[in-house]
Enzyme design. Structure first.
Site, mmCIF file in Angstrom:
data_model
loop_
_atom_site.group_PDB
_atom_site.id
_atom_site.type_symbol
_atom_site.label_atom_id
_atom_site.label_comp_id
_atom_site.label_asym_id
_atom_site.label_seq_id
_atom_site.Cartn_x
_atom_site.Cartn_y
_atom_site.Cartn_z
ATOM 1 N N ASP A 171 37.914 -20.429 4.361
ATOM 2 C CA ASP A 171 36.637 -19.778 4.052
ATOM 3 C C ASP A 171 35.587 -20.846 3.770
ATOM 4 O O ASP A 171 35.863 -21.849 3.096
ATOM 5 C CB ASP A 171 36.805 -18.841 2.849
ATOM 6 C CG ASP A 171 35.668 -17.847 2.727
ATOM 7 O OD1 ASP A 171 35.898 -16.648 2.946
ATOM 8 O OD2 ASP A 171 34.533 -18.280 2.410
ATOM 9 N N ASN A 179 38.550 -6.612 2.218
ATOM 10 C CA ASN A 179 37.367 -5.874 1.771
ATOM 11 C C ASN A 179 36.969 -4.944 2.920
ATOM 12 O O ASN A 179 36.764 -5.405 4.051
ATOM 13 C CB ASN A 179 36.223 -6.833 1.440
ATOM 14 C CG ASN A 179 36.538 -7.694 0.235
ATOM 15 O OD1 ASN A 179 37.225 -7.254 -0.685
ATOM 16 N ND2 ASN A 179 36.055 -8.926 0.226
ATOM 17 N N GLY A 204 32.325 -5.057 -0.746
ATOM 18 C CA GLY A 204 31.997 -6.468 -0.580
ATOM 19 C C GLY A 204 32.166 -6.995 0.832
ATOM 20 O O GLY A 204 32.029 -8.200 1.056
ATOM 21 N N HIS A 232 34.144 -7.964 11.208
ATOM 22 C CA HIS A 232 35.296 -8.251 12.073
ATOM 23 C C HIS A 232 36.455 -8.337 11.090
ATOM 24 O O HIS A 232 36.422 -9.167 10.160
ATOM 25 C CB HIS A 232 35.068 -9.569 12.824
ATOM 26 C CG HIS A 232 36.176 -10.005 13.738
ATOM 27 N ND1 HIS A 232 35.962 -10.408 15.060
ATOM 28 C CD2 HIS A 232 37.505 -10.143 13.530
ATOM 29 C CE1 HIS A 232 37.115 -10.754 15.616
ATOM 30 N NE2 HIS A 232 38.079 -10.610 14.705
ATOM 31 N N HIS A 257 39.289 -8.922 8.605
ATOM 32 C CA HIS A 257 39.844 -10.188 8.137
ATOM 33 C C HIS A 257 40.559 -9.982 6.817
ATOM 34 O O HIS A 257 40.122 -9.212 5.964
ATOM 35 C CB HIS A 257 38.751 -11.260 7.972
ATOM 36 C CG HIS A 257 37.591 -10.823 7.140
ATOM 37 N ND1 HIS A 257 36.581 -10.033 7.636
ATOM 38 C CD2 HIS A 257 37.277 -11.053 5.836
ATOM 39 C CE1 HIS A 257 35.700 -9.793 6.681
ATOM 40 N NE2 HIS A 257 36.098 -10.398 5.575
#
Ligand code: 5GP
Ligand code: ZN
Length: 117
Positions: free
Chosen positions: A35, A90, A96, A101, A103
């Site tokens: 991330d 999420n 949030g 896409h 994940h």
């Protein structure tokens, strides 16, 4: 269409190699990358290469691919030698979700509180 690459999707661009990412694992159907704004020592995103807008669409439209993603979350945790970790999808803006896409966040390497708030 579900599963097809979307021109305006950030993670489809990462899959295509048009935006750089620190990739930690790749399979035929998934990629895992760090991330950009990590919330813990390990914060990796596992995504299907095919585009589904969220985890619900992925689970409904391609359950085997959803299983691939889940399997890869464990592979990431193993690779980073995490004894405890959290896997989060999420799903929806109110939860949030900001990238549309599907994940999985794999978060670990520090103590994690529950409930998350
Ligand atoms: P969400 O809020 O949709 O559950 O998670 C999206 C995640 O994608 C966020 O944790 C955010 O930091 C991450 N992210 C957004 N843009 C990029 C990017 O360009 N590269 C990477 N590696 N992560 C990103
Ligand atoms: Zn996409």
């Amino acid at each position: 269409m579900a599963g097809e690459p979307q021109d305006d999707c950030l993670f489809c661009k990462i899959v295509a190699g048009n935006i750089p990412a620190t990739i930690v694992r790749e399979t035929e159907t998934t990629i895992a990358f760090r991330d950009i704004n990590p919330q813990a020592p390990t914060h990796v995103l596992v995504i299907p290469k095919a585009h589904y807008r969220d985890a619900a669409a992925l689970a409904a439209g391609a359950p085997e691919l959803a299983a691939d993603v889940l399997r890869e979350t464990q592979a990431v945790a193993d690779e980073d030698k995490l004894e405890s970790y959290r896997v989060v999808f999420n799903t929806g803006a109110g939860a949030g979700q900001t990238v549309w896409h599907a994940h999985a966040h794999v978060v670990g390497g520090r103590g994690l509180h529950w409930p998350p708030g």
